[in-house]
Design an enzyme around this catalytic site. Sequence first.
Site, PDB file in Angstrom:
ATOM      1  CG  ASN A  36      -5.270   3.378   8.868  1.00 31.64           C
ATOM      2  OD1 ASN A  36      -5.205   2.289   7.789  1.00 31.64           O
ATOM      3  ND2 ASN A  36      -5.082   4.698   7.873  1.00 31.64           N
ATOM      4  CG  HIS A  68      -1.333   9.102   3.257  1.00 32.88           C
ATOM      5  ND1 HIS A  68      -1.473   7.365   3.423  1.00 32.88           N
ATOM      6  CD2 HIS A  68      -0.589   9.202   4.838  1.00 32.88           C
ATOM      7  CE1 HIS A  68      -0.982   7.310   4.602  1.00 32.88           C
ATOM      8  NE2 HIS A  68      -0.863   8.482   5.499  1.00 32.88           N
ATOM      9  CE1 TYR A 116      -0.269   2.329  13.642  1.00 28.09           C
ATOM     10  CE2 TYR A 116      -1.935   3.903  12.546  1.00 28.09           C
ATOM     11  CZ  TYR A 116      -0.904   3.255  12.792  1.00 28.09           C
ATOM     12  OH  TYR A 116      -0.252   3.994  11.531  1.00 28.09           O
ATOM     13  CD  GLU A 159      -4.836   7.697   9.984  1.00 26.17           C
ATOM     14  OE1 GLU A 159      -4.242   8.975  10.225  1.00 26.17           O
ATOM     15  OE2 GLU A 159      -5.124   6.930  10.662  1.00 26.17           O
ATOM     16  NE  ARG A 216      -3.320   2.172   2.609  1.00 17.87           N
ATOM     17  CZ  ARG A 216      -3.021   3.695   3.622  1.00 17.87           C
ATOM     18  NH1 ARG A 216      -2.598   2.854   4.976  1.00 17.87           N
ATOM     19  NH2 ARG A 216      -3.784   4.843   3.630  1.00 17.87           N
ATOM     20  CD  GLU A 252      -1.607   4.363   8.285  1.00 18.61           C
ATOM     21  OE1 GLU A 252      -1.723   4.544   9.104  1.00 18.61           O
ATOM     22  OE2 GLU A 252      -1.614   4.957   7.099  1.00 18.61           O
TER      23      GLU A 252
HETATM   24  C1  PNW Z   1      -1.365   7.798  10.719  1.00 16.08           C
HETATM   25  N1  PNW Z   1      -2.583  11.999  15.311  1.00 16.08           N
HETATM   26  O1  PNW Z   1      -1.293   9.119  10.929  1.00 16.08           O
HETATM   27  C2  PNW Z   1      -1.011   7.495   9.012  1.00 16.08           C
HETATM   28  O2  PNW Z   1      -1.568   7.488   8.315  1.00 16.08           O
HETATM   29  C3  PNW Z   1       0.404   7.522   8.866  1.00 16.08           C
HETATM   30  O3  PNW Z   1       0.424   8.385   7.877  1.00 16.08           O
HETATM   31  C4  PNW Z   1       1.164   7.539   9.876  1.00 16.08           C
HETATM   32  O4  PNW Z   1       2.269   7.562   9.714  1.00 16.08           O
HETATM   33  C5  PNW Z   1       0.773   6.201  10.753  1.00 16.08           C
HETATM   34  O5  PNW Z   1      -0.716   6.540  11.564  1.00 16.08           O
HETATM   35  C6  PNW Z   1       1.353   6.234  11.974  1.00 16.08           C
HETATM   36  O6  PNW Z   1       1.445   8.148  13.444  1.00 16.08           O
HETATM   37  C7  PNW Z   1      -1.918   9.602  12.174  1.00 16.08           C
HETATM   38  O7  PNW Z   1      -1.136  12.416  15.852  1.00 16.08           O
HETATM   39  C8  PNW Z   1      -0.918  10.463  12.667  1.00 16.08           C
HETATM   40  O8  PNW Z   1      -3.318  12.199  16.108  1.00 16.08           O
HETATM   41  C9  PNW Z   1      -0.904  10.892  13.415  1.00 16.08           C
HETATM   42  C10 PNW Z   1      -2.333  11.792  14.302  1.00 16.08           C
HETATM   43  C11 PNW Z   1      -3.099  10.636  13.843  1.00 16.08           C
HETATM   44  C12 PNW Z   1      -3.430   9.171  12.567  1.00 16.08           C
END
Ligand code: PNW
Length: 456
Positions: A297, A124, A299, A169, A80, A367
């Site tokens: 995605n 992106h 996290y 996102e 991706r 992700e």
């Molecule tokens: C996602 N926040 O990003 C993105 O899709 C990626 O590009 C990024 O590198 C990855 O997750 C890891 O962070 C985020 O601070 C980055 O709220 C920052 C935030 C949320 C999502």
Amino acid sequence: MTDSELPRMPAGFLWGAATAAYQIEGAVAEDGRGDSIWDTFSRRSGAVADGSSGAVACDSYHRWRDDVDLLDGLGAGAYRFSIAWPRIVPSGDGEVNKPGLDYYDRLVDALCERGIRPFVTLYHWDLPQALEDRGGWRARDTAERFAEYASVAAGRLGDRVGDWITLNEPYCSSIVGYAEGRHAPGATEGHGALAAAHHLLVGHGLAVAAVRAACPGARVGITLNLSPAVPATSSEADRDAARRMDLLVNRQFTDPVLGGAYPDGFDRLYAGVSDLSFRRAGDLALIGAPLDFLGVNYYYRIHAAAAPYEQPDPALRTACDIGVRSVPREGVPVTDLGWPIEPRGLTDTLTGLAGRFPGLPPIYVTENGVAEVREDPGADPDRIRFIATHVAAAAEAGVDLRGYFYWSLIDNFEWARGYGPRFGLAHVDYPTGNRTPRASYHWLRDQLARQHATTV
Ligand code: PNW
């Protein structure tokens, strides 16, 4: 199964890794590329933690063969990556820049030669600066321009690329960019940020149609970042705070895209902040058109507690000022970025979607990953456990899950945090750009080899 083994997934399950153009490519002034909002934003003093930018990054614009080799060596079935809009249409509308398209053409050819399926993200976060100068995503016109660009990209690559992701996102592009101001373009607005979110979704709907028109048979989806919001305590105030957070982060996007309607309570949340006059008849039918897949995605989970509004007068609130604070949770381990490690949040995200949306399309985890802030090019045991437990958690949800993409293939420019956090299966040495696979890479390669041995 242990915390260092992948669960066995069904035959045909796609394993891959993800990246994004501005985070890896560099070469921002080459071959006719225009400025994006991230070029401009990262020049602002204080915007990026280490004062860096994506101007060089991992130099993938020149070293893309190294990336393809890494994927091949891993045994990845898919990659991706994203296309930089300002490489294709440097001024946001008008002239198409052929050398930009040629770059992705070569990359796609190399992937196909190795049997690696390209998953292309069209947006992106790198909006052409020229469009930001005309209002950016606050302006509906940007959605139309996005669909034109999507049509150009799909027209050129659609004979080899079957899987298209319109947006990555939209929460971050709208709320983090136009309300929190932590991402480009760095605005702090109420109405404007909500307009940006809506126009991103309109752009998504228009782009779905544009990609399908340019390459019939293409599979088209969107990637949303989903973070379950759980109340920090069982108090009514914290439960309400979690509901508000859920509306802002998740349901503002899932409900229009998958259910064709903004969620109950959303308009009330923003009464006084915005008159929502950017919505037009027919928008929700466009936004809610059926998709071929949903990208998720994941996290972390958010532990939400009620907090005083930053701005008591609703008319002066930004779109992220909703009286909620995200709080640490005792006993929950966190990553170097302070993000709670809770794989069950991924299970809950997927089962929650399946419960709310009966016609839920197939899902890819597009992700999921963990950053280490200290620099260690070799050993990363935490990453192995992170991947294994999250894949297991995803499998446990029992939804139609078709693939998993680790974020990220290589260390890269982590937006406002600069180059400190390292998410890569492979270490990148700056500024040489040399890539070195970490222990997690070797582990994943062996795990994927075992999957294939047992599923053939
Ligand atoms: C996602 N926040 O990003 C993105 O899709 C990626 O590009 C990024 O590198 C990855 O997750 C890891 O962070 C985020 O601070 C980055 O709220 C920052 C935030 C949320 C999502």
